[in-house]
Each structure stands twice: as structure tokens, then as C-alpha cells.
Design a protein around this motif. Structure first.
Motif, short mmCIF file in Angstrom:
data_model
loop_
_atom_site.label_atom_id
_atom_site.label_comp_id
_atom_site.label_asym_id
_atom_site.label_seq_id
_atom_site.Cartn_x
_atom_site.Cartn_y
_atom_site.Cartn_z
N HIS A 74 0.83 -1.20 0.00
CA HIS A 74 0.00 0.00 0.00
C HIS A 74 0.87 1.26 0.00
N VAL A 75 1.91 1.27 0.84
CA VAL A 75 2.79 2.43 0.90
C VAL A 75 3.47 2.64 -0.45
N ALA A 76 3.89 1.56 -1.09
CA ALA A 76 4.60 1.67 -2.36
C ALA A 76 3.73 2.24 -3.46
N MET B 63 -4.50 -0.26 8.40
CA MET B 63 -5.11 -0.43 7.09
C MET B 63 -6.62 -0.34 7.17
N GLY B 64 -7.20 -0.85 8.25
CA GLY B 64 -8.65 -0.77 8.42
C GLY B 64 -9.13 0.68 8.48
N SER C 117 -5.57 6.67 11.33
CA SER C 117 -5.22 5.53 12.18
C SER C 117 -4.70 5.97 13.54
N LEU C 118 -4.63 7.26 13.77
CA LEU C 118 -4.11 7.81 15.02
C LEU C 118 -5.24 8.20 15.96
N ARG C 119 -4.91 8.34 17.23
CA ARG C 119 -5.88 8.75 18.22
C ARG C 119 -6.14 10.24 18.19
#
Length: 361
Positions: free
Chosen positions: A148-150, A343-344, A352-354
Motif C-alpha cells: 500500500h505504501v509503495a 489499514m482498516g 489511524s491515530l488517536r
């Protein structure tokens, strides 16, 4: 590291305690232990419990660079060591439960699609141990972060990706270094060889943690150690806590060897893809140097870690074979959970962070 914000009663009590000195209130540590003992039965999943993971993370940090404003006299305080052990016991059991599917059996003991494993180390040489670890490393642990990053990650996602990694990468190698005085012979020599590269071969500017800090600065991120502890989910803290658990407990020295072996075996190709992802968005060598360094270094390290470190340790101490496997499979389990979380969130169009982070400068 600056003390982060508490995530529940245990971390809140811990930070309040650490604001003073060990002799200020002799009963305070016991009160905190009682609080933790009462809270533990209420926790459904300790790996995903922010209060438990943050408390462990900060207790471990007393053995690394320390906490800002906290006296070093707390490091070996018997009450805090007892508190740490109280939290470690259910954490270790949860890790063993989570790791079991990657070892060839599920939690109920039924056959699983993982690699076949011998019941003991009897007759296993270092090459056989390494082959088994390579088979474990080859298992699919979940959605492909590196792919995904690539190919698809946005700049915002790349910044989040670095923030998650920073919790460990800004002190890269330190948790595994605890094992050096606990090994001997071939295994010790192998670990020292790997760690020397991690620490830049005597060149501070080539230390992997230094290279990672430069990558963070290239994306406008704060490169101070621990700057984003408040932003990451509990499983990100757990992925680092497992290393400290293994490194700081001599009885788990086999798990350290298995953990590092899998780390090295699952590093080279993903780091190549990570570097490609940053290049895709126009970043140059100053940002990609960290990933590019690991492509070459870890292709060598994986053989040393698998055959000489883990394999050599099992040859000299066969009884440690189960713990080598535990350390290896725990990596797979925790990394899969962290990847699934990240990823979810991205698949749902969410962070994806709080907590939100400032936009890049």
C-alpha cells in the motif's frame, strides 16, 4: 521522554506517583499495586487496553532514557518492579495466545495452516532452526502495508505510518541490546554483529535511529523520542512493549533471539517498497536513506539472526527452543494486529491515530 497523558486509572496513578520521590509516601506504591490488581480482571484485551499498555510502556522507559522530571531513583524501586511484573504476567499470556496460530496451532489446539514444527529441539541444528523461522516469516500476516505504501499511500498516510514506527524506531536496537550480557558464544557474537550495524558501526550519523529521525524531519514531523506516544493506539505501544518484556527478563532471552530473527527476516523487501512509496511522492535520498539502508543490511542480518543468533542459541541451550518460537510468532501476531488497525482505518477513509497531527510544513 515527556510524560504523556494518562489513559486510565493505572497510568494516572503511576504518573502522580512518579512526580514525587520514592520515599515521599511509602504506602503509595502498594496502593497503586492494589488498584492495578483490581483493574486487571476488568480488562477484556490487554493488548488493546490503552491504560495497561501506556503504564507498561512508561515503566519500561525508566530503564531506557527515563521520563522528563522523574528521578532516576524510581528505576529499581521494588514496588514499581512488582507493579511491572503484575502487568507483565497477563500481557505475556495474551501474547502467547495471540502467537499460537502462527506456530501451527490455533488457540484451541486444532491444526492450523502454519508451518509444521518439531515437539522439541532434539536433533535440530542451527540451519534447521533458521529454516523453520524463515517458514514462519513467510506466512501472510494480514493486509499488505508495504504494498500500500509503495503504490497508493497519500502524504497524510505516509506521515501516520512514520508516527506509528517512531515509537520504536527512534530508539531502534535498544530493546534487543538487553540480551547481549545474557547470551554467550556464537549467539552473543551474532547479536553484537547485528547491533553494531544498527548503531551505525561507530558513526553516530549512520545510526538507524538517526536516519529515521531525518526521515521524520523530511516530512515535517517532530523527531523527538516519544513525541507521538499520545497519538498512537494501544497496539502500537504493545508492539514495543513486547520487545522490552523479552529484553528485560533473562528467562525470555530465547524470545529476544526469535523476535529479532523474524524482524530481520521480514524487513528487507518491505523496506524496499517503503522507500519506493516515498520516492513515488517525490522525496529524495535524505528521506529514503533509512529504508534503503535496511534493504541491504537486513538481507545480511536475516541470515546471521536466523542461523547464528537463534540457531546458535538453540544448539547451545536446546531448552530455549520453545521461547525462540514464541518470540518469533509474537512478532507476527502483534505486527498483524497493528497493520490491520492502520489499514482498516485507511480503508474507511479515517486516521489511524488517536489524535490529529499538524499538517506538514
Amino acid at each position: 521522554m515527556t510524560i504523556p497523558h494518562a489513559r486510565g486509572p493505572i497510568s494516572e496513578g503511576l504518573f502522580r506517583l512518579l512526580a514525587g520521590s520514592p520515599g515521599d509516601d511509602p504506602a503509595a506504591v502498594g496502593t497503586l499495586q492494589d488498584l492495578a490488581a483490581a483493574q486487571l480482571p476488568l480488562v477484556d484485551d490487554i493488548i488493546d487496553d490503552g491504560d495497561m499498555q501506556l503504564s507498561l510502556f512508561c515503566l519500561y522507559e525508566l530503564h531506557y532514557g527515563g521520563l522528563d522530571g522523574v528521578t532516576d531513583r524510581w528505576e529499581w524501586n521494588p514496588g514499581l518492579i512488582a507493579l511491572r511484573q503484575l502487568l507483565e504476567e497477563p500481557f505475556e499470556q495474551a501474547l502467547r495466545d495471540a502467537a499460537r496460530p502462527y506456530a501451527g496451532t490455533d488457540c484451541a489446539g486444532a491444526d492450523h495452516a502454519g508451518p509444521d514444527q518439531p515437539d522439541s529441539a532434539a536433533g535440530l541444528d542451527s540451519d534447521a532452526v533458521a529454516d523453520l523461522l524463515f517458514a514462519i516469516a513467510a506466512q501472510e500476516g494480514g493486509p499488505g502495508m508495504s504494498r500500500h505504501v509503495a503504490k497508493r499511500a497519500t502524504l497524510k498516510q505516509l506521515r501516520e505510518f512514520l508516527i506509528h514506527k517512531s515509537i520504536y524506531q527512534l530508539k531502534e536496537a535498544d530493546p534487543h541490546t538487553w540480551a547481549i550480557p545474557r547470551l554467550h558464544g556464537r549467539a552473543k557474537a551474532a547479536l553484537v554483529e547485528i547491533q553494531a550495524d544498527e548503531y551505525g558501526g561507530g558513526r553516530p550519523d549512520r545510526m538507524h535511529s538517526t536516519l529515521f529521525a531525518r526521515t521524520m524531519r523530511g516530512l515535517g514531523l517532530d523527531d523527538r523520542y516519544g513525541a507521538y506516544v499520545d497519538a498512537v493506539p494501544p497496539v502500537a505501544l504493545a508492539s514495543v512493549n513486547v520487545m522490552s518484556l523479552f529484553g528485560l527478563n533473562r528467562r525470555l532471552r530465547g524470545a529476544v533471539a526469535g523476535h529479532l530473527a523474524i524482524y530481520e527476516m521480514t524487513s528487507s523487501r518491505p523496506n524496499q517498497l517503503y522507500g519506493n512509496g516515498f520516492r513515488r511522492l517525490g522525496f529524495g535520498a535524505a528521506v529514503t536513506a533509512y529504508f534503503d539502508e535496511h534493504v541491504e543490511a537486513d538481507a545480511v542480518h536475516e541470515q546471521i539472526a536466523g542461523r547464528d543468533l537463534a540457531g546458535g542459541l538453540v544448539e547451545s541451550e536446546p531448552d530455549l527452543f520453545p521461547d525462540v518460537l514464541f518470540g518469533a510468532t509474537a512478532v507476527m501476531a502483534i505486527d498483524a494486529r497493528l497493520t490491520q488497525h492502520i489499514m482498516g482505518a485507511w480503508d474507511d477513509g479515517e486516521s489511524s491515530l488517536r489524535a490529529a497531527i499538524p499538517a506538514a510544513a
